[in-house]
Scaffold this motif. Structure first.
Motif, PDB file in Angstrom:
ATOM      1  N   SER A 143       0.800  -1.225   0.000  1.00 35.06           N
ATOM      2  CA  SER A 143       0.000   0.000   0.000  1.00 35.06           C
ATOM      3  C   SER A 143       0.828   1.268   0.000  1.00 35.06           C
ATOM      4  N   ASP A 144       2.030   1.210   0.570  1.00 31.78           N
ATOM      5  CA  ASP A 144       2.811   2.432   0.792  1.00 31.78           C
ATOM      6  C   ASP A 144       1.974   3.400   1.626  1.00 31.78           C
ATOM      7  N   ASN A 145       1.316   2.850   2.623  1.00 31.78           N
ATOM      8  CA  ASN A 145       0.356   3.608   3.424  1.00 31.78           C
ATOM      9  C   ASN A 145       1.076   4.489   4.444  1.00 31.78           C
ATOM     10  N   HIS A 146       0.764   5.781   4.405  1.00 27.50           N
ATOM     11  CA  HIS A 146       1.312   6.738   5.363  1.00 27.50           C
ATOM     12  C   HIS A 146       0.237   7.272   6.309  1.00 27.50           C
ATOM     13  N   ARG A 147      -1.040   6.915   6.050  1.00 26.35           N
ATOM     14  CA  ARG A 147      -2.144   7.585   6.732  1.00 26.35           C
ATOM     15  C   ARG A 147      -3.145   6.638   7.380  1.00 26.35           C
ATOM     16  N   ALA A 148      -2.765   5.391   7.540  1.00 30.75           N
ATOM     17  CA  ALA A 148      -3.665   4.393   8.151  1.00 30.75           C
ATOM     18  C   ALA A 148      -5.008   4.380   7.432  1.00 30.75           C
ATOM     19  N   GLY A 149      -6.111   4.587   8.161  1.00 29.46           N
ATOM     20  CA  GLY A 149      -7.445   4.463   7.581  1.00 29.46           C
ATOM     21  C   GLY A 149      -7.836   5.549   6.612  1.00 29.46           C
ATOM     22  N   LYS A 150      -7.012   6.589   6.451  1.00 23.53           N
ATOM     23  CA  LYS A 150      -7.329   7.654   5.506  1.00 23.53           C
ATOM     24  C   LYS A 150      -6.865   7.336   4.095  1.00 23.53           C
ATOM     25  N   ALA A 151      -6.208   6.197   3.932  1.00 19.91           N
ATOM     26  CA  ALA A 151      -5.804   5.764   2.589  1.00 19.91           C
ATOM     27  C   ALA A 151      -7.042   5.400   1.788  1.00 19.91           C
ATOM     28  N   GLY A 152      -7.002   5.628   0.487  1.00 20.44           N
ATOM     29  CA  GLY A 152      -8.161   5.340  -0.348  1.00 20.44           C
ATOM     30  C   GLY A 152      -8.255   3.895  -0.814  1.00 20.44           C
ATOM     31  N   ARG A 153      -7.100   3.239  -0.904  1.00 20.04           N
ATOM     32  CA  ARG A 153      -7.073   1.839  -1.312  1.00 20.04           C
ATOM     33  C   ARG A 153      -5.835   1.192  -0.730  1.00 20.04           C
ATOM     34  N   LEU A 154      -5.842  -0.130  -0.728  1.00 19.42           N
ATOM     35  CA  LEU A 154      -4.759  -0.894  -0.128  1.00 19.42           C
ATOM     36  C   LEU A 154      -4.278  -1.962  -1.107  1.00 19.42           C
ATOM     37  N   GLY A 155      -3.106  -2.487  -0.834  1.00 21.79           N
ATOM     38  CA  GLY A 155      -2.583  -3.616  -1.593  1.00 21.79           C
ATOM     39  C   GLY A 155      -1.648  -4.409  -0.711  1.00 21.79           C
ATOM     40  N   GLY A 156      -1.504  -5.670  -1.021  1.00 24.08           N
ATOM     41  CA  GLY A 156      -0.614  -6.502  -0.216  1.00 24.08           C
ATOM     42  C   GLY A 156      -0.515  -7.887  -0.800  1.00 24.08           C
ATOM     43  N   VAL A 157      -0.130  -8.834   0.048  1.00 25.91           N
ATOM     44  CA  VAL A 157      -0.044 -10.226  -0.388  1.00 25.91           C
ATOM     45  C   VAL A 157      -0.815 -11.103   0.588  1.00 25.91           C
ATOM     46  N   GLU A 158      -1.317 -12.206   0.071  1.00 25.80           N
ATOM     47  CA  GLU A 158      -2.085 -13.137   0.891  1.00 25.80           C
ATOM     48  C   GLU A 158      -1.605 -14.559   0.644  1.00 25.80           C
ATOM     49  N   SER A 159      -1.843 -15.419   1.627  1.00 27.82           N
ATOM     50  CA  SER A 159      -1.413 -16.811   1.510  1.00 27.82           C
ATOM     51  C   SER A 159      -2.436 -17.730   2.160  1.00 27.82           C
ATOM     52  N   ASP A 160      -2.291 -19.027   1.879  1.00 24.77           N
ATOM     53  CA  ASP A 160      -3.184 -20.021   2.462  1.00 24.77           C
ATOM     54  C   ASP A 160      -2.730 -20.463   3.843  1.00 24.77           C
ATOM     55  N   VAL A 161      -1.501 -20.090   4.203  1.00 28.41           N
ATOM     56  CA  VAL A 161      -0.951 -20.456   5.506  1.00 28.41           C
ATOM     57  C   VAL A 161      -0.455 -19.191   6.198  1.00 28.41           C
ATOM     58  N   PRO A 162      -0.459 -19.173   7.530  1.00 32.24           N
ATOM     59  CA  PRO A 162      -0.006 -17.971   8.236  1.00 32.24           C
ATOM     60  C   PRO A 162       1.503 -17.791   8.172  1.00 32.24           C
ATOM     61  N   VAL A 163       1.924 -16.545   8.232  1.00 28.83           N
ATOM     62  CA  VAL A 163       3.348 -16.200   8.299  1.00 28.83           C
ATOM     63  C   VAL A 163       3.737 -16.111   9.765  1.00 28.83           C
ATOM     64  N   GLU A 164       4.769 -16.857  10.145  1.00 31.05           N
ATOM     65  CA  GLU A 164       5.191 -16.881  11.542  1.00 31.05           C
ATOM     66  C   GLU A 164       6.445 -16.050  11.811  1.00 31.05           C
ATOM     67  N   SER A 165       7.214 -15.763  10.769  1.00 32.48           N
ATOM     68  CA  SER A 165       8.471 -15.031  10.939  1.00 32.48           C
ATOM     69  C   SER A 165       8.856 -14.416   9.600  1.00 32.48           C
ATOM     70  N   GLU A 166       9.873 -13.536   9.629  1.00 36.96           N
ATOM     71  CA  GLU A 166      10.357 -12.959   8.390  1.00 36.96           C
ATOM     72  C   GLU A 166      10.931 -14.041   7.473  1.00 36.96           C
ATOM     73  N   ALA A 167      11.625 -15.006   8.052  1.00 39.82           N
ATOM     74  CA  ALA A 167      12.196 -16.102   7.258  1.00 39.82           C
ATOM     75  C   ALA A 167      11.080 -16.912   6.587  1.00 39.82           C
ATOM     76  N   ASP A 168      10.008 -17.112   7.317  1.00 38.15           N
ATOM     77  CA  ASP A 168       8.840 -17.813   6.787  1.00 38.15           C
ATOM     78  C   ASP A 168       8.252 -17.028   5.614  1.00 38.15           C
ATOM     79  N   PHE A 169       8.131 -15.722   5.785  1.00 41.65           N
ATOM     80  CA  PHE A 169       7.593 -14.853   4.742  1.00 41.65           C
ATOM     81  C   PHE A 169       8.468 -14.904   3.488  1.00 41.65           C
ATOM     82  N   ILE A 170       9.766 -14.785   3.660  1.00 40.93           N
ATOM     83  CA  ILE A 170      10.690 -14.810   2.529  1.00 40.93           C
ATOM     84  C   ILE A 170      10.568 -16.124   1.766  1.00 40.93           C
ATOM     85  N   ARG A 171      10.484 -17.220   2.506  1.00 42.39           N
ATOM     86  CA  ARG A 171      10.351 -18.539   1.857  1.00 42.39           C
ATOM     87  C   ARG A 171       9.065 -18.614   1.039  1.00 42.39           C
ATOM     88  N   LEU A 172       7.958 -18.164   1.603  1.00 43.02           N
ATOM     89  CA  LEU A 172       6.668 -18.232   0.910  1.00 43.02           C
ATOM     90  C   LEU A 172       6.667 -17.357  -0.345  1.00 43.02           C
TER      91      LEU A 172
END
Length: 224
Positions: free
Chosen positions: A182-211
């Motif tokens: 999102s490159d969000n600087h304003r929390a809820g005042k942002a007009g739109r959001l973006g990100g990534v999603e997965s079928d399994v939870p991320v437990e750590s940065e290493a986990d995120f990098i692997r996924l």
């Protein structure tokens, strides 16, 4: 499905941010996000501290919003991970997998930016080129870093559609990983959001990098 914000700024660490850590985390929790990466501007850029202070003081300050976020995140039930947004020429690169201890052990300011990126990549960091075509109408050239970056934000919720379309074309014609934030600087005042999603939870940065590297994270867009 587990949703993650990969690119956001908080005040007071990022000078340009307009939302506190608590305000930001309460907003993402209300939107059903499972976690966020606080990717404030690193000490080479728009950080809210005197650049003449010792390196260690600035590194400690840089991580202060993240450390506050971890405490608030436990209270709210949302995971908080660290990240950096590093400036190299006119390009901004998101770095995941580098922690405070690693940075305190070596003064990366003494390195050329490309040497720093190479060192971080060798240390196992994930490097994403953020909004590569930001402000392209006012630029004579666009620096791209395929030799250092693993992926590219092909959707940045804060950028113009045509800039994102160019980023998408760039990714589709390379072997770089598609990414979003999102490159969000304003929390809820942002007009739109973006990100990534997965079928399994991320437990750590290493986990995120692997996924991410295994192609198990999907890009999403969200209109508020």
């Amino acid at each position: 499905m587990y949703k993650y914000e990969t690119h956001l700024h908080t005040y007071p660490v990022s000078k340009c941010a307009r939302a506190s850590v608590r305000e930001t985390l309460e907003f993402y929790k209300s939107r059903g996000y499972d976690g966020v990466f606080i990717t404030n501007h690193f000490i080479d850029s728009n950080i809210n501290i005197d650049r003449h202070l010792p390196y260690s003081d600035r590194i400690n300050f840089f991580f202060s919003d993240y450390e506050e976020g971890v405490k608030i995140g436990k209270e709210l039930g949302i995971k908080v991970f660290p990240g950096l947004e590093v400036t190299c020429e006119s390009a901004h690169l998101l770095i995941y997998g580098i922690d405070k201890a690693w940075l305190l052990e070596r003064d990366v300011e003494k390195l050329d930016k490309r040497e720093m990126l190479k060192l971080m990549k060798e240390a196992g960091a994930l490097i994403i080129h953020a909004h590569p075509f930001r402000g392209i109408s006012n630029l004579e050239s666009v620096p791209l870093f395929p030799q250092y970056a693993h992926g590219v934000e092909w959707y940045n919720a804060s950028r113009a559609d045509y800039e994102n379309q160019m980023a998408k074309l760039y990714v589709e014609n390379t072997e770089l990983i598609p990414f979003a934030g999102s490159d969000n600087h304003r929390a809820g005042k942002a007009g739109r959001l973006g990100g990534v999603e997965s079928d399994v939870p991320v437990e750590s940065e290493a986990d995120f990098i692997r996924l991410v590297c295994e192609g198990k994270m999907r890009v999403f867009e969200e209109i508020l």
